[in-house]
Design a protein around this motif. Structure first.
Motif, short mmCIF file in Angstrom:
data_model
loop_
_atom_site.label_atom_id
_atom_site.label_comp_id
_atom_site.label_asym_id
_atom_site.label_seq_id
_atom_site.Cartn_x
_atom_site.Cartn_y
_atom_site.Cartn_z
N TYR A 5 0.84 -1.20 0.00
CA TYR A 5 0.00 0.00 0.00
C TYR A 5 0.87 1.25 0.00
O TYR A 5 0.54 2.26 -0.63
N GLN B 28 2.06 1.67 -3.45
CA GLN B 28 0.97 2.20 -4.28
C GLN B 28 0.84 3.70 -4.09
O GLN B 28 0.63 4.45 -5.03
N GLY C 203 1.30 7.26 -6.51
CA GLY C 203 0.27 8.28 -6.72
C GLY C 203 -1.14 7.84 -6.35
O GLY C 203 -2.08 8.61 -6.47
N GLU C 204 -1.30 6.60 -5.89
CA GLU C 204 -2.66 6.13 -5.58
C GLU C 204 -3.00 6.31 -4.11
O GLU C 204 -2.23 5.91 -3.25
N PRO C 205 -4.14 6.89 -3.82
CA PRO C 205 -4.57 6.94 -2.42
C PRO C 205 -5.21 5.61 -2.05
O PRO C 205 -5.84 4.96 -2.88
N ILE C 206 -5.04 5.18 -0.82
CA ILE C 206 -5.53 3.86 -0.40
C ILE C 206 -6.41 4.02 0.84
O ILE C 206 -6.10 4.80 1.73
N LEU C 207 -7.50 3.29 0.85
CA LEU C 207 -8.28 3.22 2.08
C LEU C 207 -8.27 1.77 2.57
O LEU C 207 -8.54 0.85 1.79
N LEU C 208 -7.90 1.59 3.80
CA LEU C 208 -7.90 0.23 4.37
C LEU C 208 -9.02 0.16 5.40
O LEU C 208 -8.94 0.79 6.46
N GLN D 84 -6.03 5.57 6.05
CA GLN D 84 -5.86 6.12 4.71
C GLN D 84 -4.36 6.32 4.48
O GLN D 84 -3.68 6.89 5.32
N ILE E 266 2.07 15.09 -1.64
CA ILE E 266 2.44 15.84 -2.84
C ILE E 266 2.46 17.33 -2.52
O ILE E 266 1.59 17.83 -1.79
#
Lengths: 198, 446
Positions: free
Chosen positions: B70, B73, B77-82, B111, B116
């Motif tokens: 994660y 990832q 550039g990808e946001p992740i929600l766990l 999250q 950035i």
């Protein structure tokens, strides 16, 4: 604003790959084969967006909504009817879901996030454009209200590119739509990038 | 103008010290560059010790849980929600004391996003939310819902079963409220009354179904019962008017219904339709030809059997004698010595008659204290012989002196001659008249 046939074809191909990536990630998560329609692409004035989306989903929906910014900016949606959303969650957590409580919402967001990330990430990679996107939110309201608030929030939008496709998990009652709305500024840039690819 | 970096510093200061959520950030190499106070307090790990260390090395469990991807990832550039539901937690932190019995780790929703600034990827930023209390509440709610569901199912099962019993039972089940309005009636009740259930609920029982002649009386009794003035009677029978089956006779069993405070609220009755049973009893009664007290034929038996014999005698040419016998002073016996003595007199007469006549003769108690005997296949001259024998037997009976009174019979007879055949009615009338003469003569002699 009209797309040329060539533009439309390239765009369709691009979208096909991106949505295909999204759907295969859903397939991985659920273990089901997924059937996906050929995406529909159209440019609509803001007044036409709501009726066009409403036309495809009429019931109460659970919408995972992800905003993306950068050279390309817009909104991506995963639309599930609420029964489909419950069925999908039940499938993933292996337990009957009766109501959409906070934990269930989070599960839907995570799933939506994976799917939409796959889609938008592919989009960005193929075009070689850096796209920044938010963590998604889940809306459990009438679709109409949500789309309206979205349009009001973006003064810049006069026209938008609407891309929709329908998918269905084979052998289940779960189905939904992937929708991308692009502002017209982004649309210009998208077409530029597509030209470069060509 | 205040420079922008001042705002940025204020903002990060607030996140570091005051935010009620866990926040940490890393550079592109996943080295920790921020670990806020909330995390320090909850995890017991302090910022100074963590700064500059690789997050995956500090928390090797993240790699075991395959959570390292994660972070990569996010760097991509990808946001992740766990969600808590799938991951339970990202960083192992003990739960609040209140929940330590239920969870060994703080339950988290996390999250992870790319950090950035000015379109430049600096690293990752992670926000941890403590959802332990929420998860606990959801767990409780789910359990409660399950218990409630079970209880509901149980109650429904019982209701269904009770309804089933009500439906299959072959009697009317009826509940009337205090005013005599129908509160409940079962399927059989609807069938007998000829109405649908919906038409019956709320209808006044007495106005609708009790026959007019009994209505006022029955209403009065019901009112008395509901007021508690009358003792409830457990069983009764009455006539009811039905829609399609006419008047029916119903045999009721009643239970007075009371609320939890003992106040009378109505009556629960089960009613059996005994109309056919009653009719059958009548038919059976009409088929009986024996007198219960004496064991002789009754009037119906005598008329049937004697009628048959008359027809036979006409064909075979036999002579017959018909005797008509009456107990003297029967009224006096009954009035003075009681009905028991009267019954004894009747039984004695029957005994004497059996001793006097042949078994093949038709002996009957014709009614009240009258007896009739048809003597078959005999000569008319035997009449006197038989009378003498009868009188002899009466005498013997009186000598036993069992009764405490003198017992006598008046006797008359008529002759059936096949050559000049009389009807049974004529024979009876003739013998009766002669018997009456005998009685009159005795009275005159007294």
């Amino acid at each position: 604003m009209i797309l040329t046939d060539r533009q439309r074809d390239s765009l369709k191909e691009l979208i096909n790959i991106a949505f295909g990536k999204a759907v295969s990630s859903l397939s991985e998560l659920t273990g089901y084969r997924i059937v996906i329609d050929v995406p529909k692409i159209g440019i609509y004035s803001i007044n036409e967006i709501v009726p066009n989306i409403e036309g495809i989903v009429t019931e109460e929906v659970a919408t995972v909504h992800q905003i993306f910014t950068g050279r390309l900016a817009g909104d991506a949606f995963l639309l599930l009817d609420q029964n489909g959303a419950k069925a999908l969650t039940s499938l993933l957590i292996d337990e009957q879901v009766e109501t959409i409580d906070v934990s269930t919402k989070e599960v839907l967001i995570e799933v939506g996030n994976i799917i939409l990330n796959a889609c938008l990430g592919t989009f960005g990679n193929m075009l070689n454009v850096h796209i920044t996107f938010s963590v998604p939110r889940l809306h459990l309201s009438a679709l109409n209200d949500m789309i309206n608030s979205l349009i009001i929030g973006k003064e810049g939008i006069r026209y938008a590119l609407l891309i929709t496709t329908q998918f269905k998990l084979k052998g289940s009652e779960i189905g939904g739509y992937l929708v991308i709305v692009l502002g017209v500024g982004s649309l210009d840039r998208l077409l530029e990038e597509i030209e470069k690819l060509g | 103008m205040i420079p922008m970096d001042l705002y940025e510093e204020g903002l990060s200061n607030w996140v570091e010290n005051f935010l009620f959520k866990g926040v940490f950030a890393t550079d592109k190499n996943l080295k920790i560059i921020l670990w806020n106070r909330w995390l320090e307090e909850k995890s017991g790990l302090f910022s100074e010790k963590l700064m500059g260390k690789n997050v995956l090395e500090v928390f090797p469990e993240t790699i075991e849980k395959k959570a390292d991807r994660y972070f990569y990832q996010a760097l991509n550039g990808e946001p992740i929600l766990l969600s808590h539901r799938f991951h339970k937690y990202l960083i192992k932190i003990p739960p609040e004391k209140d929940f330590s019995n239920y969870f060994s780790e703080m339950q988290q929703t996390v999250q992870i996003a790319p950090l950035i600034s000015n379109n430049i990827l600096l690293g990752t930023i992670t926000m941890i939310e403590d959802v332990t209390e929420r998860v606990y509440t959801e767990m409780l709610l789910k359990k409660k819902a399950e218990i409630l569901k079970e209880a509901e199912e149980e109650a429904k099962k019982e209701r269904d079963l009770a309804q089933h019993y009500l439906n299959i039972v072959g009697v009317i089940i009826l509940i009337l409220d205090k005013n005599g309005n129908i509160e409940l009636i079962n399927k059989r009740g609807c069938e007998i009354l000829g109405y649908k259930k919906e038409e019956l609920i709320g209808k006044n029982w007495f106005d609708t179904f009790i026959v007019d002649s009994e209505k006022e009386e029955v209403k009065k009794v019901f009112k008395g019962l509901m007021n508690g003035d009358l003792e409830p009677f457990e069983e009764h029978e009455n006539f009811i008017k039905t829609k399609s089956r006419g008047i029916r006779i119903i045999h009721w069993h009643n239970t007075i219904l009371k609320d939890s405070k003992g106040k009378i609220t109505g009556v629960l009755s089960s009613g059996e339709d005994i109309t056919e049973k009653k009719q059958l009893e009548e038919i059976l009664k009409s088929m009986v030809i024996t007198d219960e007290l004496t064991g002789l034929n009754n009037r119906r038996g005598f008329l049937t059997l004697a009628g048959q014999q008359l027809k036979i005698a006409q064909r075979t040419g036999e002579n017959m004698l018909l005797f008509f016998i009456d107990i003297d002073n029967m009224k006096w016996i009954n009035d003075t010595l009681g009905h028991n003595a009267g019954d004894i007199a009747l039984k004695n007469t029957a005994k004497i008659l059996k001793e006097t006549y042949r078994e093949s003769d038709i002996i009957s108690r014709f009614g009240g204290d009258e007896f009739a005997v048809l003597v078959l296949d005999t000569h008319p001259s035997n009449a006197q012989v038989l009378i003498e024998r009868l009188k002899e037997n009466i005498k013997k009976q009186n000598e036993k002196n069992e009764n405490g009174f003198k017992f006598s019979l008046s006797i008359g007879f008529s002759i059936f001659n096949p050559e000049n055949a009389k009807s049974l009615d004529e024979l009876i009338t003739e013998a009766d008249a002669m018997m009456y003469e005998d009685k009159k003569r005795k009275k005159y002699n007294e």
